[in-house]
Design a protein around this motif. Structure first.
Motif, PDB file in Angstrom:
ATOM      1  N   THR A  90     -20.445 -45.422  12.652  1.00 30.32           N
ATOM      2  CA  THR A  90     -21.245 -45.646  13.855  1.00 30.32           C
ATOM      3  C   THR A  90     -21.432 -47.123  14.164  1.00 30.32           C
ATOM      4  OG1 THR A  90     -23.241 -45.457  12.478  1.00 30.32           O
ATOM      5  CG2 THR A  90     -22.496 -43.477  13.626  1.00 30.32           C
ATOM      6  N   GLY A  91     -20.965 -47.999  13.268  1.00 24.47           N
ATOM      7  CA  GLY A  91     -21.185 -49.421  13.491  1.00 24.47           C
ATOM      8  C   GLY A  91     -19.930 -50.269  13.541  1.00 24.47           C
ATOM      9  N   GLY A  92     -18.740 -49.670  13.435  1.00 27.81           N
ATOM     10  CA  GLY A  92     -17.517 -50.466  13.419  1.00 27.81           C
ATOM     11  C   GLY A  92     -16.295 -49.578  13.274  1.00 27.81           C
ATOM     12  N   PRO A  93     -15.177 -50.130  12.800  1.00 28.65           N
ATOM     13  CA  PRO A  93     -13.945 -49.347  12.638  1.00 28.65           C
ATOM     14  C   PRO A  93     -14.131 -48.201  11.650  1.00 28.65           C
ATOM     15  CG  PRO A  93     -13.521 -51.711  12.465  1.00 28.65           C
ATOM     16  CD  PRO A  93     -15.003 -51.549  12.437  1.00 28.65           C
ATOM     17  N   ALA A  94     -13.357 -47.148  11.856  1.00 28.67           N
ATOM     18  CA  ALA A  94     -13.369 -46.051  10.884  1.00 28.67           C
ATOM     19  C   ALA A  94     -12.656 -46.481   9.608  1.00 28.67           C
ATOM     20  CB  ALA A  94     -12.718 -44.807  11.478  1.00 28.67           C
ATOM     21  N   VAL A  95     -11.417 -46.991   9.747  1.00 28.35           N
ATOM     22  CA  VAL A  95     -10.637 -47.444   8.597  1.00 28.35           C
ATOM     23  C   VAL A  95     -10.177 -48.871   8.852  1.00 28.35           C
ATOM     24  CG1 VAL A  95      -8.589 -47.082   7.178  1.00 28.35           C
ATOM     25  CG2 VAL A  95      -9.845 -45.102   8.077  1.00 28.35           C
ATOM     26  N   ASN A  96     -10.538 -49.765   7.970  1.00 24.66           N
ATOM     27  CA  ASN A  96     -10.084 -51.159   8.036  1.00 24.66           C
ATOM     28  C   ASN A  96      -9.023 -51.346   6.957  1.00 24.66           C
ATOM     29  OD1 ASN A  96      -9.683 -53.913   7.997  1.00 24.66           O
ATOM     30  ND2 ASN A  96     -11.718 -54.414   7.229  1.00 24.66           N
ATOM     31  N   ALA A  97      -7.754 -51.404   7.402  1.00 27.54           N
ATOM     32  CA  ALA A  97      -6.640 -51.585   6.465  1.00 27.54           C
ATOM     33  C   ALA A  97      -5.884 -52.865   6.802  1.00 27.54           C
ATOM     34  CB  ALA A  97      -5.715 -50.381   6.502  1.00 27.54           C
ATOM     35  N   ASN A  98      -6.597 -53.880   7.214  1.00 31.27           N
ATOM     36  CA  ASN A  98      -5.953 -55.152   7.535  1.00 31.27           C
ATOM     37  C   ASN A  98      -5.313 -55.761   6.283  1.00 31.27           C
ATOM     38  OD1 ASN A  98      -6.982 -54.841  10.108  1.00 31.27           O
ATOM     39  ND2 ASN A  98      -8.737 -56.195   9.772  1.00 31.27           N
ATOM     40  N   ARG A  99      -4.098 -56.218   6.448  1.00 27.61           N
ATOM     41  CA  ARG A  99      -3.333 -56.902   5.391  1.00 27.61           C
ATOM     42  C   ARG A  99      -3.003 -55.982   4.216  1.00 27.61           C
ATOM     43  NH1 ARG A  99      -7.389 -59.718   7.084  1.00 27.61           N
ATOM     44  NH2 ARG A  99      -8.625 -59.236   5.241  1.00 27.61           N
ATOM     45  N   ILE A 100      -3.063 -54.698   4.432  1.00 28.89           N
ATOM     46  CA  ILE A 100      -2.688 -53.754   3.383  1.00 28.89           C
ATOM     47  C   ILE A 100      -1.181 -53.822   3.155  1.00 28.89           C
ATOM     48  CG2 ILE A 100      -2.291 -51.780   4.930  1.00 28.89           C
ATOM     49  CD1 ILE A 100      -3.619 -50.011   2.806  1.00 28.89           C
ATOM     50  N   ILE A 123     -16.054 -38.846   5.237  1.00 25.51           N
ATOM     51  CA  ILE A 123     -16.564 -40.174   4.904  1.00 25.51           C
ATOM     52  C   ILE A 123     -17.322 -40.701   6.109  1.00 25.51           C
ATOM     53  CG2 ILE A 123     -15.955 -42.524   4.234  1.00 25.51           C
ATOM     54  CD1 ILE A 123     -13.433 -41.448   2.952  1.00 25.51           C
ATOM     55  N   ALA A 124     -18.562 -41.104   5.913  1.00 24.72           N
ATOM     56  CA  ALA A 124     -19.389 -41.600   7.011  1.00 24.72           C
ATOM     57  C   ALA A 124     -20.084 -42.889   6.589  1.00 24.72           C
ATOM     58  CB  ALA A 124     -20.424 -40.558   7.425  1.00 24.72           C
ATOM     59  N   GLY A 125     -19.957 -43.920   7.413  1.00 27.61           N
ATOM     60  CA  GLY A 125     -20.603 -45.196   7.116  1.00 27.61           C
ATOM     61  C   GLY A 125     -21.160 -45.844   8.366  1.00 27.61           C
ATOM     62  N   HIS A 126     -21.775 -46.968   8.180  1.00 29.12           N
ATOM     63  CA  HIS A 126     -22.308 -47.749   9.302  1.00 29.12           C
ATOM     64  C   HIS A 126     -22.207 -49.222   8.932  1.00 29.12           C
ATOM     65  CE1 HIS A 126     -24.802 -48.607  12.846  1.00 29.12           C
ATOM     66  NE2 HIS A 126     -25.328 -49.573  12.101  1.00 29.12           N
ATOM     67  N   ASP A 127     -21.074 -49.831   9.344  1.00 27.42           N
ATOM     68  CA  ASP A 127     -20.840 -51.230   8.993  1.00 27.42           C
ATOM     69  C   ASP A 127     -19.798 -51.798   9.942  1.00 27.42           C
ATOM     70  OD1 ASP A 127     -21.435 -53.141   6.438  1.00 27.42           O
ATOM     71  OD2 ASP A 127     -19.414 -53.491   7.209  1.00 27.42           O
ATOM     72  N   ASP A 128     -19.924 -53.095  10.260  1.00 27.87           N
ATOM     73  CA  ASP A 128     -18.961 -53.691  11.191  1.00 27.87           C
ATOM     74  C   ASP A 128     -17.602 -53.940  10.549  1.00 27.87           C
ATOM     75  OD1 ASP A 128     -19.680 -55.731   9.499  1.00 27.87           O
ATOM     76  OD2 ASP A 128     -20.399 -57.081  11.065  1.00 27.87           O
ATOM     77  N   ILE A 129     -17.483 -53.799   9.229  1.00 27.47           N
ATOM     78  CA  ILE A 129     -16.181 -53.932   8.558  1.00 27.47           C
ATOM     79  C   ILE A 129     -15.413 -52.631   8.628  1.00 27.47           C
ATOM     80  CG2 ILE A 129     -15.056 -54.298   6.332  1.00 27.47           C
ATOM     81  CD1 ILE A 129     -17.249 -56.280   5.652  1.00 27.47           C
ATOM     82  N   GLY A 130     -16.055 -51.522   8.335  1.00 26.64           N
ATOM     83  CA  GLY A 130     -15.394 -50.233   8.375  1.00 26.64           C
ATOM     84  C   GLY A 130     -16.097 -49.229   7.485  1.00 26.64           C
ATOM     85  N   ALA A 131     -15.965 -47.940   7.817  1.00 26.47           N
ATOM     86  CA  ALA A 131     -16.472 -46.901   6.913  1.00 26.47           C
ATOM     87  C   ALA A 131     -15.635 -46.876   5.648  1.00 26.47           C
ATOM     88  CB  ALA A 131     -16.446 -45.546   7.605  1.00 26.47           C
ATOM     89  N   VAL A 132     -14.310 -47.070   5.802  1.00 28.38           N
ATOM     90  CA  VAL A 132     -13.385 -47.206   4.677  1.00 28.38           C
ATOM     91  C   VAL A 132     -12.760 -48.595   4.770  1.00 28.38           C
ATOM     92  CG1 VAL A 132     -11.261 -46.368   3.612  1.00 28.38           C
ATOM     93  CG2 VAL A 132     -12.890 -44.741   4.608  1.00 28.38           C
ATOM     94  N   ASP A 133     -12.934 -49.388   3.736  1.00 27.55           N
ATOM     95  CA  ASP A 133     -12.367 -50.742   3.710  1.00 27.55           C
ATOM     96  C   ASP A 133     -11.214 -50.781   2.719  1.00 27.55           C
ATOM     97  OD1 ASP A 133     -11.783 -53.399   3.833  1.00 27.55           O
ATOM     98  OD2 ASP A 133     -13.657 -54.105   2.934  1.00 27.55           O
ATOM     99  N   LEU A 134      -9.983 -50.880   3.280  1.00 29.95           N
ATOM    100  CA  LEU A 134      -8.775 -51.007   2.464  1.00 29.95           C
ATOM    101  C   LEU A 134      -8.093 -52.356   2.710  1.00 29.95           C
ATOM    102  CD1 LEU A 134      -7.285 -47.421   2.902  1.00 29.95           C
ATOM    103  CD2 LEU A 134      -8.162 -48.406   0.786  1.00 29.95           C
ATOM    104  N   ALA A 135      -8.850 -53.321   3.204  1.00 30.72           N
ATOM    105  CA  ALA A 135      -8.264 -54.632   3.476  1.00 30.72           C
ATOM    106  C   ALA A 135      -7.704 -55.245   2.194  1.00 30.72           C
ATOM    107  CB  ALA A 135      -9.318 -55.559   4.085  1.00 30.72           C
ATOM    108  N   ASN A 136      -6.515 -55.817   2.312  1.00 30.44           N
ATOM    109  CA  ASN A 136      -5.838 -56.483   1.192  1.00 30.44           C
ATOM    110  C   ASN A 136      -5.487 -55.532   0.049  1.00 30.44           C
ATOM    111  OD1 ASN A 136      -5.802 -59.234   2.194  1.00 30.44           O
ATOM    112  ND2 ASN A 136      -8.019 -59.219   1.903  1.00 30.44           N
ATOM    113  N   ALA A 137      -5.519 -54.240   0.308  1.00 28.98           N
ATOM    114  CA  ALA A 137      -5.149 -53.271  -0.734  1.00 28.98           C
ATOM    115  C   ALA A 137      -3.640 -53.291  -0.953  1.00 28.98           C
ATOM    116  CB  ALA A 137      -5.614 -51.873  -0.342  1.00 28.98           C
TER     117      ALA A 137
END
Length: 613
Positions: free
Chosen positions: A312-322, A282-296
């Motif tokens: 290349t632009g932020g976290p690899a995995v964003n799992a905040n509040r999961i 999985i490859a992305g470019h975003d300041d939120i995350g390549a994988v966004d699992l927030a609130n999941a």
């Protein structure tokens, strides 16, 4: 009526295929409509079946409630089929080509097949295959289908309801263009599984596949050679607020987005487990995350194994509040690569079971952008194990470490440490691999060790906390004098956790007091006089030296503020002389030290001095 039309009517009545040969292969669309309406007599339940035909004009089935199903095999249909609010027992496409299907509100009592390499290509803003609000009671099978659209969605099926399985497999190729996704399943209701294998879905100017707010009563599986490519801040594969009753598995799949989130599963609800594993890239470019699992919300396990996730632009995995009902496990050759921010962010996450990370897991991030792992305010109901090799290769345990891999542990709560992971390693992580001093990390480790009955370890942890407080947050202690006293408190009393050390220091001070008394009896102040000499009496002349025992007793008598030896009645300091005054001042300092040490010893034994910092 032409010969081929007569053959088609007969074949439909008899349940046979109409096999067309060049050049006599043209069938009027109007005749197909008439057959489905029953205007040419009763049809066989096997329906209207054409093989190799070329359909002339537009097949208009809008609002038609067909008496039989329809099958196209290797047919050529140059105009989009219109079947809005139509009803069919089944609809099959096997091979051939079609300019598209416009079928909002279509109801199919059986299966809808787009299979065996059927090519559907169009230039329709709202979709080449358009099934908005359609209902398929059986399976929706796209085995080997090729669907493209140069101006919008290739498959636009928002609000679709499917009673059976949805299958993308064996070389499916779907290409869309524009802000709308190549595959749109927003708000769909799938009563069984959604399976994808050997499928390519792409959109160079927008999302590839959107399943936002959809309900899937079975499993969602992307396995065996899928490639999903999108571009833009909407995401590539989107599962925002989707609800999956079974498991979600992504295996041997590439998901990329050069300008946004690759896998956007913000707020997804999965009753089973989420598996990201085995050649998943999985490859992305975003300041939120390549994988966004927030609130999941994941009912069972979240597993990352042999997975490569890069942003290349932020976290690899964003799992905040999961919220994870069982275990979060990272193992195998999993790599989480962040360009800016943590590799894995679990801020305010809640994991009911274990958090386990194998040492083979690699967490990579720019050291200047902060910690590679953020566990601030996270809660783990059972044991925790972090990838120590990823944070500190060599597993150093000292108070100093040159490694810059950091982890945020402020207000991180857990029940225990995983087996074969000792408290010294965890303490090293706290004091050397956290971005700043925070009391909660030490207090939690102390609480875990206290619950395990390791009181000695608890004292060592809390002493390390005070040392780290002075080292990394000296301003919180006050001015230089306060910091000096804090250091002295640590040396002499172990910050209240080493009462024996205080008692030893007290004994040493008393020895110093006795030594000062003895020394004073050896120093001349003026001819015939000593800094410590016998008190003048009827039996003692002026300048009579004291015995060694008397001098030591004098020092102890002067140094002990409450316990008197009585030696001063026979031997005392000559405070009239300057040297005698110096010895008197030294004894006062000793007496002050005795008072302080006695206080610390009492406080240590009675647990009065235990500041968490």
């Amino acid at each position: 009526m032409t010969d081929i039309e007569q053959r088609l009517i007969k074949a439909a009545r008899d349940g046979e295929w109409l096999e067309c040969d060049e050049p006599d292969n043209v069938v009027r669309a109007g005749l197909i409509r008439e057959l489905l309406l029953g205007r040419h007599g009763e049809l066989d339940p096997r329906g209207v079946r054409l093989d190799g035909a070329q359909v002339e004009d537009t097949l208009n089935l809008n609002r038609v409630q067909a008496v039989a199903g329809l099958t196209f095999k290797n047919c050529v249909i140059n105009e989009p089929i219109e079947a809005r609010s139509a009803g069919l027992p089944y609809l099959y496409f096997h091979g051939g080509s079609c300019a598209g299907i416009q079928a909002d509100g279509l109801k199919v009592d059986g299966d809808l097949f787009l299979r065996r390499g059927v090519r559907m290509s169009g230039d329709h803003r709202y979709g080449t295959v358009r099934l908005l609000g359609a209902h398929v009671s059986g399976d929706l099978d796209l085995e080997g289908a090729q669907i493209t659209n140069a101006s919008g969605s290739a498959l636009n099926a928002a609000g679709l309801e499917v009673g059976g399985q949805v299958l993308f497999r064996d070389g499916v190729r779907i290409i869309g263009h524009g802000d709308e996704s190549a595959v749109n399943l927003i708000g769909a209701r799938l009563r069984s599984n959604l399976d994808m294998s050997e499928t390519e879905i792409s959109n160079d100017t927008g999302p590839a596949m959107q399943v936002d707010n959809a309900g899937i009563d079975g499993d969602l599986s992307l396995i065996d050679g899928n490639r999903i490519t999108g571009r833009g801040d909407t995401g590539t594969l989107c599962l925002i607020n989707a609800r999956v009753s079974g498991h979600v598995e992504l295996t041997d799949t590439d998901i990329t987005n050069a300008a946004g989130i690759a896998l956007d599963a913000h707020g997804v609800q999965i009753s089973g487990s989420l598996f990201l594993r085995n050649k998943l890239s999985i490859a992305g470019h975003d300041d939120i995350g390549a994988v966004d699992l927030a609130n999941a919300r994941i009912g069972e396990i979240l597993e990352l194994a042999n997975t490569n996730i890069t942003n290349t632009g932020g976290p690899a995995v964003n799992a905040n509040r999961i919220r994870i009902g069982s275990v979060l496990a990272l193992f195998g050759r999993t790599q989480l690569n962040a360009g800016n921010g943590p590799s894995l962010s679990l801020v305010s996450a809640h994991i009911t079971g274990r958090l386990g990370c194998a040492d083979t897991v690699e967490l990579k991030a720019d050291p200047e952008s902060g910690p590679v792992l953020n566990l601030q305010d996270a809660t783990v109901g059972a044991s925790v194990r972090l990838p120590l090799e990823a944070l500190c290769p060599g597993l150093e345990r000292g108070a100093a470490c040159e490694r810059r891999r950091l982890v945020t542990l402020s207000d991180f709560t857990y029940a225990s440490l995983a087996p074969r992971w000792n408290w010294e390693q965890w303490l090293h992580v706290i004091r050397c691999h956290t971005p700043a001093y925070h009391a909660s990390a030490y207090q939690r480790l102390a609480a875990v060790e206290r619950a395990a009955g390791h009181d000695g370890t608890v004292r060592r942890v809390l002493m390390a906390q005070q040392t780290d407080l002075r080292r990394r947050s000296p301003q919180s202690l006050g001015g230089p004098l306060t910091r000096w006293f804090h250091w002295l408190w640590g040396v002499l009393a172990g910050y209240g956790y080493r009462a024996r050390r205080t008692a030893a220091a007290l004994l040493l001070v008393l020895v110093v007091a006795g030594a000062i008394g003895w020394w004073a009896g050896q120093v001349d102040t003026r001819p015939g006089h000593l800094a410590a000499e016998r008190v003048v009496s009827a039996t003692n002349a002026v300048g009579t030296p004291c015995s060694t025992v008397e001098l030591i007793g004098l020092g102890l008598d002067r140094g002990l503020p409450l316990a008197m030896t009585g030696m001063r009645a026979r031997c005392d300091l000559d405070s009239a002389s300057k040297k005698g005054q110096a010895f008197t001042a030294a004894i006062w300092l000793v007496q002050l030290a005795v008072w302080g040490l006695a206080t610390l010893a009492l406080a240590g034994y009675t647990n009065l001095v235990r500041k968490p910092g």
